[in-house]
Design a protein around this motif. Structure first.
Motif, short mmCIF file in Angstrom:
data_model
loop_
_atom_site.label_atom_id
_atom_site.label_comp_id
_atom_site.label_asym_id
_atom_site.label_seq_id
_atom_site.Cartn_x
_atom_site.Cartn_y
_atom_site.Cartn_z
N VAL A 157 0.68 -1.24 -0.08
CA VAL A 157 -0.08 0.03 0.02
C VAL A 157 0.92 1.16 -0.01
O VAL A 157 1.83 1.32 0.94
N THR A 164 2.59 2.76 5.75
CA THR A 164 1.26 2.28 5.37
C THR A 164 1.45 0.75 5.76
O THR A 164 2.46 0.32 5.86
N GLY A 166 -0.87 -3.16 4.66
CA GLY A 166 -2.38 -3.76 4.09
C GLY A 166 -2.14 -5.17 4.25
O GLY A 166 -1.04 -5.60 4.40
N VAL A 187 -6.50 -1.71 4.42
CA VAL A 187 -5.58 -0.88 4.32
C VAL A 187 -5.44 0.17 5.22
O VAL A 187 -6.09 0.88 5.86
N THR A 210 -8.22 -3.06 -4.05
CA THR A 210 -7.17 -2.65 -3.09
C THR A 210 -7.09 -1.32 -3.56
O THR A 210 -6.77 -0.32 -2.80
N THR A 214 -7.22 2.08 -1.09
CA THR A 214 -6.20 2.92 -1.06
C THR A 214 -6.34 4.49 -1.31
O THR A 214 -5.88 5.33 -0.41
#
Length: 230
Positions: A157, A164, A166, A187, A210, A214
């Motif tokens: 991510v 970050t 995920g 995420v 995803t 994000t």
């Protein structure tokens, strides 16, 4: 670190990161604590709103159960922590569209070290086995229902200038008359003391996108940065 409403089909609720006083504090050198008003402003800015999700319906979360709270404590012990995070502020929002449930979380820890620990825990490969172990030890399955091992796969991510993480979690629940496979994509990222997460769950069908999650996370991060910069 939160995962709520993970297994409604099996009458289970997984909660990681709920507040409790059952575990003792971590032993750290004293660290400045965030101002409560500032924390509340960051948490409010970090949660998605209906304006961010046109065409989605707002929904209410399932209440936490004692078994889920017990599982949360077991997960943190398994991860080597001696306490659950203590939040100066916390906000949540829930949405639904078709077969997808989407959750937005913003938690602001009292210290930055606690927020950094949450990022590290979410990146830790041990999280998957710890989730599975806590479920099996803390939450009884209804008679005739079985659960596959929880499969966790890390995701890359990228949100510019932000720590970050995920992951994708997959679980199959088998009952006397029905089998359900749940896919959860989460995420998250850190802005100062704040942890922001966007999580989507589907039952069967295509997994959550995803990239779309994000982009939603980036929206929340930008708003919290604006508050944090004041």
């Amino acid at each position: 670190m939160k995962l709520r409403r993970l297994l409604p089909a099996a009458l289970l609720v997984l909660t990681v990161g709920c507040q409790t006083n059952a575990l003792r504090p971590e032993k750290y050198e004293p660290e400045p604590q965030i101002d409560r008003g500032r924390a509340e402003a960051m948490a409010k800015a970090g949660v998605l709103t209906p304006n961010d999700l046109k065409g989605w319906q707002t929904s209410k979360p399932e209440p936490d159960s004692p078994d889920a709270n017990k599982a949360a404590q077991e997960i943190f012990r398994c991860m080597g922590r001696t306490e659950l995070p203590i939040y100066a502020a916390e906000r949540e929002a829930y949405f639904r569209k078709g077969t997808v449930d989407l959750s937005s979380y913003a938690t602001v820890s009292q210290t930055q070290r606690q927020a950094e620990n949450e990022v590290a825990d979410n990146r830790n490969p041990a999280l998957g086995p710890c989730l599975d172990k806590a479920f099996r030890e803390s939450i009884p399955l209804p008679k005739g229902v079985t659960m596959s091992p929880i499969k966790m796969r890390p995701l890359r991510v990228a949100v510019r200038g932000t720590e970050t993480y995920g992951m994708t979690l997959t679980i199959t629940i088998k009952g006397p008359a029905k089998t359900a496979t749940l896919t959860i994509v989460r995420v998250g990222g850190r802005v100062g003391n704040a942890i922001l997460e966007v999580e989507a769950m589907t039952q069967g069908g295509a997994p959550p996108d995803t990239g779309a999650l994000t982009r939603l996370l980036s929206t929340a991060v930008a708003r919290v940065r604006a508050v944090d910069a004041k």
